[in-house]
Design a protein around this motif. Structure first.
Motif, PDB file in Angstrom:
ATOM      1  N   SER A 110     -12.169  91.679  52.259  1.00  9.80           N
ATOM      2  CA  SER A 110     -13.673  91.237  52.439  1.00  9.80           C
ATOM      3  C   SER A 110     -14.308  91.209  50.989  1.00  9.80           C
ATOM      4  N   GLN A 111     -14.077  92.345  50.165  1.00 11.78           N
ATOM      5  CA  GLN A 111     -14.799  92.334  48.996  1.00 11.78           C
ATOM      6  C   GLN A 111     -14.475  91.355  47.990  1.00 11.78           C
ATOM      7  N   ARG A 112     -12.879  91.128  48.246  1.00 14.43           N
ATOM      8  CA  ARG A 112     -12.118  90.294  47.327  1.00 14.43           C
ATOM      9  C   ARG A 112     -12.837  88.712  47.573  1.00 14.43           C
ATOM     10  N   ALA A 113     -12.774  88.527  48.802  1.00 10.32           N
ATOM     11  CA  ALA A 113     -13.462  87.062  49.326  1.00 10.32           C
ATOM     12  C   ALA A 113     -14.910  87.077  48.901  1.00 10.32           C
ATOM     13  N   ALA A 114     -15.750  88.167  48.885  1.00 13.06           N
ATOM     14  CA  ALA A 114     -17.056  88.201  48.450  1.00 13.06           C
ATOM     15  C   ALA A 114     -17.077  87.821  47.008  1.00 13.06           C
ATOM     16  N   GLN A 115     -16.361  88.490  46.212  1.00 10.69           N
ATOM     17  CA  GLN A 115     -16.128  88.179  44.852  1.00 10.69           C
ATOM     18  C   GLN A 115     -15.994  86.644  44.470  1.00 10.69           C
ATOM     19  N   HIS A 116     -14.854  86.173  45.157  1.00  5.35           N
ATOM     20  CA  HIS A 116     -14.567  84.866  44.901  1.00  5.35           C
ATOM     21  C   HIS A 116     -15.508  83.938  45.310  1.00  5.35           C
ATOM     22  N   LEU A 117     -16.317  84.022  46.490  1.00  5.42           N
ATOM     23  CA  LEU A 117     -17.471  83.281  46.673  1.00  5.42           C
ATOM     24  C   LEU A 117     -18.565  83.490  46.038  1.00  5.42           C
ATOM     25  N   ASN A 118     -19.064  84.672  45.461  1.00  2.00           N
ATOM     26  CA  ASN A 118     -20.090  84.854  44.368  1.00  2.00           C
ATOM     27  C   ASN A 118     -19.714  84.122  43.364  1.00  2.00           C
ATOM     28  N   GLY A 119     -18.476  84.292  42.714  1.00  2.42           N
ATOM     29  CA  GLY A 119     -18.138  83.373  41.505  1.00  2.42           C
ATOM     30  C   GLY A 119     -18.122  81.750  41.583  1.00  2.42           C
ATOM     31  N   GLU A 120     -17.843  81.284  43.086  1.00  2.00           N
ATOM     32  CA  GLU A 120     -18.251  79.898  43.091  1.00  2.00           C
ATOM     33  C   GLU A 120     -19.543  79.654  43.296  1.00  2.00           C
ATOM     34  N   LEU A 121     -20.444  80.347  43.756  1.00  2.00           N
ATOM     35  CA  LEU A 121     -21.617  80.279  43.897  1.00  2.00           C
ATOM     36  C   LEU A 121     -22.452  80.251  42.303  1.00  2.00           C
ATOM     37  N   THR A 122     -22.201  81.335  41.550  1.00  2.00           N
ATOM     38  CA  THR A 122     -22.435  81.143  40.198  1.00  2.00           C
ATOM     39  C   THR A 122     -22.084  79.746  39.490  1.00  2.00           C
ATOM     40  N   GLY A 123     -20.855  79.412  39.596  1.00  2.00           N
ATOM     41  CA  GLY A 123     -20.486  78.267  38.968  1.00  2.00           C
ATOM     42  C   GLY A 123     -21.095  76.944  39.705  1.00  2.00           C
ATOM     43  N   ALA A 124     -21.222  77.103  40.762  1.00  4.02           N
ATOM     44  CA  ALA A 124     -21.831  75.692  41.253  1.00  4.02           C
ATOM     45  C   ALA A 124     -23.418  75.737  41.056  1.00  4.02           C
ATOM     46  N   TRP A 125     -24.152  76.915  40.955  1.00  9.55           N
ATOM     47  CA  TRP A 125     -25.475  77.107  40.477  1.00  9.55           C
ATOM     48  C   TRP A 125     -25.767  76.527  39.014  1.00  9.55           C
ATOM     49  N   ALA A 126     -24.789  76.844  38.295  1.00  9.39           N
ATOM     50  CA  ALA A 126     -24.759  76.635  36.695  1.00  9.39           C
ATOM     51  C   ALA A 126     -24.426  74.923  36.532  1.00  9.39           C
ATOM     52  N   ALA A 127     -23.510  74.480  37.454  1.00 11.27           N
ATOM     53  CA  ALA A 127     -23.322  72.939  37.395  1.00 11.27           C
ATOM     54  C   ALA A 127     -24.468  72.267  37.682  1.00 11.27           C
ATOM     55  N   ARG A 128     -25.250  72.564  38.778  1.00  8.61           N
ATOM     56  CA  ARG A 128     -26.337  72.111  39.383  1.00  8.61           C
ATOM     57  C   ARG A 128     -27.376  71.940  38.116  1.00  8.61           C
ATOM     58  N   LYS A 129     -27.342  72.991  37.799  1.00  7.36           N
ATOM     59  CA  LYS A 129     -28.558  73.107  36.467  1.00  7.36           C
ATOM     60  C   LYS A 129     -28.460  72.216  35.456  1.00  7.36           C
ATOM     61  N   VAL A 130     -27.248  72.134  35.239  1.00  3.42           N
ATOM     62  CA  VAL A 130     -26.759  71.339  33.928  1.00  3.42           C
ATOM     63  C   VAL A 130     -26.990  69.795  34.494  1.00  3.42           C
ATOM     64  N   PHE A 131     -26.470  69.484  35.536  1.00  2.00           N
ATOM     65  CA  PHE A 131     -26.787  68.086  35.982  1.00  2.00           C
ATOM     66  C   PHE A 131     -28.123  67.839  36.354  1.00  2.00           C
ATOM     67  N   LEU A 132     -29.201  68.478  36.785  1.00  2.00           N
ATOM     68  CA  LEU A 132     -30.528  68.328  36.724  1.00  2.00           C
ATOM     69  C   LEU A 132     -31.174  68.418  35.335  1.00  2.00           C
ATOM     70  N   GLN A 133     -30.722  69.105  34.532  1.00  2.00           N
ATOM     71  CA  GLN A 133     -31.178  68.649  33.121  1.00  2.00           C
ATOM     72  C   GLN A 133     -31.020  67.309  32.519  1.00  2.00           C
ATOM     73  N   SER A 134     -29.660  67.062  32.776  1.00  2.00           N
ATOM     74  CA  SER A 134     -29.301  65.710  32.121  1.00  2.00           C
ATOM     75  C   SER A 134     -29.961  64.372  32.766  1.00  2.00           C
ATOM     76  N   GLN A 135     -30.334  64.912  34.352  1.00  2.00           N
ATOM     77  CA  GLN A 135     -30.909  63.665  35.101  1.00  2.00           C
ATOM     78  C   GLN A 135     -32.415  63.568  34.784  1.00  2.00           C
ATOM     79  N   ILE A 136     -32.841  64.830  34.332  1.00  2.00           N
ATOM     80  CA  ILE A 136     -34.285  64.757  34.038  1.00  2.00           C
ATOM     81  C   ILE A 136     -34.585  64.307  32.471  1.00  2.00           C
ATOM     82  N   GLN A 137     -33.630  64.620  31.677  1.00  2.00           N
ATOM     83  CA  GLN A 137     -33.515  63.874  30.408  1.00  2.00           C
ATOM     84  C   GLN A 137     -33.374  62.428  30.404  1.00  2.00           C
ATOM     85  N   ARG A 138     -32.473  62.056  31.404  1.00  2.00           N
ATOM     86  CA  ARG A 138     -32.556  60.541  31.437  1.00  2.00           C
ATOM     87  C   ARG A 138     -33.569  60.047  31.964  1.00  2.00           C
TER      88      ARG A 138
END
Length: 365
Positions: A196-224
């Motif tokens: 369960s801890q390994r699964a939680a680490q993987h899920l949290n890593g995915e959440l962090t990566g998705a969070w950063a990707a959405r942030k970059v996407f919104l920044q580029s969309q706002i700039q446009r």
């Protein structure tokens, strides 16, 4: 012509009958004789059966004992997901708004979390890493590389995962087998928590990566959006300036048209007259570029994403349908079964010895 002697014919027929009768007797099973032979060899039968049963008893004490504990799991409830659920749901809603053409996520958040747990609990690397860090494996090491590797492989195989079967209406189950009952219960609980801890680490890593990707996407969309709004503003501002310059050159001090200003093409704006054009210019310079509601929403979402996600290290990726308990029956060796089986084999062996001895005595007599 030969004449047969009636006496000789009768005698031959009698001999033939005697031979036939003797052969029939030899081919018959003498039940009484067999039972008598077995009865006379009863001490051999009982003795060999007892000897085999005692050997099986001794083996049951010397052989490696196997005790197994079992756990049944299912997907966790929303309340067990803590802060992971609202953050993951926020990202899904953000994707649904930004990519309206994409199909919705087929799995719920809890189902996705549990799928990751199932993947980890069944993985070879998870089982291997669990044993490498466990005190149980360290205490059973012999110091020999080959022997320790064989022990590790055996322990890995002793953790068995059985996936759910909707046809049979069975749930996911995990079974762990070791050499004592208390360790089986304790180690199974530790393994499930480890997975369960390994699964939680993987899920949290995915959440962090998705969070950063959405942030970059919104920044580029706002700039446009800002670039588009600025280009429209510059164009409108330049049109008003040019119209005002023409109106000043031609001395147009009042409107020369009944058409609304927003419906006039840029080439005819000078017809509005110098005062109105001067007011429009000042209004444009004061207000700046104009943005639609999507821009404001994107700015609000970007402000939310600017804060790092709150990761939950204790994320519960499963729930028990059957909590592991200390087993009350040993899986192997099954002492009574071994004694009965080998006692029966010993009895058959003793019966064979008794029959062979009986036949040997008859030949001597």
């Amino acid at each position: 012509m030969k004449h047969e002697n009636p006496a000789n014919g009768a005698s031959g027929e009698a001999h033939h009958r005697v031979d036939t009768a003797g052969a029939g007797i030899e081919n018959e099973l003498d039940i009484r004789g067999l039972c008598g032979a077995l009865w006379r060899g009863k001490f051999w039968i009982a003795g060999v059966a007892l000897a085999f049963a005692l050997m099986a008893l001794g083996y049951s004490y010397l052989a490696r004992q196997e005790w197994s504990a079992t756990a049944i799991t299912d997907r966790p409830g929303v309340t067990r997901l803590g802060g992971y659920y609202p953050q993951q749901q926020f990202l899904r809603n953000l994707d649904a708004k930004a990519f309206a053409s994409l199909p919705p996520e087929p799995l719920s958040v809890s189902a996705k979390v549990y799928d990751e747990f199932v993947m980890q609990v069944a993985a070879y690397d998870t089982r291997r890493d669990f044993w490498l860090q466990s005190d149980y494996y360290k205490s059973h090491q012999e110091g020999d590389a080959k022997a320790d590797a064989a022990l590790l492989d055996e322990l890995i195989a002793d953790i068995q995962f059985t996936p759910r079967d909707d046809g049979k209406k069975t749930f996911d189950s995990v079974r762990l087998t070791v050499d004592n009952a208390a360790a089986a219960n304790r180690l199974l609980r530790q393994y499930i928590e480890f997975a369960s801890q390994r699964a939680a680490q993987h899920l949290n890593g995915e959440l962090t990566g998705a969070w950063a990707a959405r942030k970059v996407f919104l920044q580029s969309q706002i700039q446009r959006q800002e670039a588009v709004a600025q280009a429209i503003f510059d164009r409108d501002l330049n049109s008003v300036k040019m119209a005002l310059k023409i109106a000043q050159q031609q001395g147009i001090s009042r409107s020369q048209t009944d058409t609304p200003a927003q419906e006039l093409p840029p080439s005819e704006l000078f017809l509005l007259g110098r005062p109105m054009l001067q007011a429009q210019l000042e209004s444009l310079q004061a207000s700046g570029p104009r943005y639609d509601i999507d821009y404001d929403q994107n700015r609000a979402m970007l402000a939310t994403l600017s804060v790092e996600p709150q990761l939950d290290a204790a994320l519960q990726t499963y729930r028990y349908l059957r909590t592991p308990e200390e087993p009350v029956k040993r899986d192997s060796p099954r002492r009574l079964f071994l004694m009965v089986m080998w006692g029966a084999i010993g009895a058959l062996t003793g019966a064979g010895i008794a029959l062979v001895r009986c036949k040997s005595q008859r030949r001597v007599d």
